[in-house]
Design an enzyme around this catalytic site. Structure first.
Site, PDB file in Angstrom:
ATOM      1  CG  ASN A 222      -1.372   1.390   1.365  1.00 43.45           C
ATOM      2  OD1 ASN A 222      -2.154   1.929   0.484  1.00 43.45           O
ATOM      3  ND2 ASN A 222      -2.491   1.067   2.725  1.00 43.45           N
TER       4      ASN A 222
ATOM      5  CE  LYS B   2      -0.013   3.178   4.425  1.00 40.43           C
ATOM      6  NZ  LYS B   2      -0.318   3.350   6.061  1.00 40.43           N
TER       7      LYS B   2
ATOM      8  CG  HIS C  84      -6.011   2.060   5.360  1.00 37.01           C
ATOM      9  ND1 HIS C  84      -5.222   2.843   6.426  1.00 37.01           N
ATOM     10  CD2 HIS C  84      -4.811   1.274   5.018  1.00 37.01           C
ATOM     11  CE1 HIS C  84      -3.855   2.745   6.900  1.00 37.01           C
ATOM     12  NE2 HIS C  84      -3.750   1.216   6.461  1.00 37.01           N
TER      13      HIS C  84
ATOM     14  CD  GLU D  80      -2.473   5.603   6.700  1.00 37.71           C
ATOM     15  OE1 GLU D  80      -2.506   5.595   5.754  1.00 37.71           O
ATOM     16  OE2 GLU D  80      -1.967   4.968   7.597  1.00 37.71           O
TER      17      GLU D  80
ATOM     18  CD  GLU E  12      -2.979  -2.092   7.763  1.00 45.18           C
ATOM     19  OE1 GLU E  12      -2.078  -2.746   7.219  1.00 45.18           O
ATOM     20  OE2 GLU E  12      -4.183  -1.601   7.256  1.00 45.18           O
TER      21      GLU E  12
ATOM     22  N   GLY F 205       2.746   1.838  11.050  1.00 44.01           N
ATOM     23  CA  GLY F 205       3.726   3.014  10.751  1.00 44.01           C
ATOM     24  C   GLY F 205       5.156   3.842  12.146  1.00 44.01           C
TER      25      GLY F 205
ATOM     26  CB  SER G 209       5.679  -1.948  11.969  1.00 39.47           C
ATOM     27  OG  SER G 209       4.994  -0.063  12.266  1.00 39.47           O
TER      28      SER G 209
HETATM   29  P1  13P Z   1       3.082  -0.013   8.155  1.00 37.76           P
HETATM   30  O1  13P Z   1       4.366  -1.183   6.592  1.00 37.76           O
HETATM   31  O2  13P Z   1       3.688   1.523   6.921  1.00 37.76           O
HETATM   32  O3  13P Z   1       3.550   0.045   9.213  1.00 37.76           O
HETATM   33  O4  13P Z   1       1.834   0.711   7.315  1.00 37.76           O
HETATM   34  C1  13P Z   1       0.896   0.091   7.054  1.00 37.76           C
HETATM   35  C2  13P Z   1      -0.583  -0.275   6.399  1.00 37.76           C
HETATM   36  O5  13P Z   1      -1.037   0.840   7.047  1.00 37.76           O
HETATM   37  C3  13P Z   1      -0.484  -0.555   5.105  1.00 37.76           C
HETATM   38  O6  13P Z   1      -1.794  -0.095   5.137  1.00 37.76           O
END
Ligand code: 13P
Length: 252
Positions: free
Chosen positions: A12, A14, A98, A100, A170, A176, A215
């Site tokens: 992803n 983003k 997601h 976010e 997640e 992150g 992560s």
């Molecule tokens: P990270 O791998 O940067 O922690 O992000 C995970 C994520 O949100 C994947 O959709």
């Protein structure tokens, strides 16, 4: 261990990379990744990069994914993108719900449910994200929060769609942060999600893949993929480095 379910690793990206940068990263990945039986890999660049990345992936086993979808097929919905538009570009998987988007754009379980239905009406494969906040984990409600998210996201989904569907666990606090969930917590949460999938879809619920995200790195992927009930990974930051993502896809 995924049993009969083929593993699925999704990058992803983003809101990172221009169209040109995305095409170049996709080309680098296509050169590095070799097809492996029983494993599927997909990358989800920003919408603006989908055509260029599709071209860069032509002939490669890497599938194209989108980061979101709208629930209507066309109409006066400024800024939104339909299933038809995604399929037209060769998109196969779509990330839905997601954390976010839930947090910054107010996406609700009901919206997630409508998006899942739209993806399933087309040929797209929804990858539904769920996961608890840190306060919910500390309060001991993580399992209940995630169960409710899965139940609401998949309400009305037919058992026959189980194999086209994937759920990504997640935990928000692991995204992150460099602080992945522990293998024990992941196994427990995935087992809980499996029970919920069976409640919704009956035995067919066993065909739905459950991915972990938060992560994921080259250093923890091998242990993660060896864990009971983990069918794949949804990778953020580490999917933006070709070398790291290639190593993640090459987990042992
Ligand atoms: P990270 O791998 O940067 O922690 O992000 C995970 C994520 O949100 C994947 O959709």
């Amino acid at each position: 261990m995924s049993g009969a379910r083929p593993a699925l690793i999704v990058g992803n990206w983003k809101m990172h990379r221009t169209a040109a940068e995305s095409a170049s990263l996709a080309r680098e990945l296509a050169e590095r990744l070799r097809p492996t039986a029983g494993r599927e890999v997909a990358i989800a660049p920003p919408f603006t990069a989908l055509p260029g990345v599709a071209a860069a992936l032509a002939g490669s086993p890497i599938a194209l994914a989108a980061q979101d979808i709208f629930w209507e097929s066309e109409g006066p919905y400024t800024g939104e993108i339909s299933a038809l538009m995604l399929q037209d570009l060769g998109v196969r998987h779509v990330i839905i719900g997601h954390s976010e988007r839930r947090r910054h754009l107010g996406e609700t379980d009901h919206m997630v449910n409508r998006k899942v239905a739209a993806a399933l009406r087309s040929d797209l494969r929804p990858l539904v994200c769920v996961g608890e906040a840190e306060a919910e984990r500390l309060a001991g409600t993580a399992a209940a929060v995630v169960r409710d998210q899965v139940l609401r996201a998949l309400e009305g989904v037919a058992a026959g769609e189980a194999a086209r569907l994937a759920v990504a666990y997640e935990p928000i606090w692991a995204i992150g942060t460099g602080r992945a969930a522990t293998p024990g917590d992941i196994v427990e949460m995935h087992a809980g999600i499996r029970v919920t999938l069976r409640t919704l879809l009956g035995e067919a619920g066993d065909a739905t893949r459950i991915l972990y995200g938060g992560s994921v790195t080259p250093a923890n992927i091998d242990g993660l993929m060896a864990s009971q009930g983990v069918d794949g990974a949804l990778v953020g930051g580490a999917s933006l480095k070709a070398e790291d993502f290639a190593r993640i896809c090459d987990y042992r």
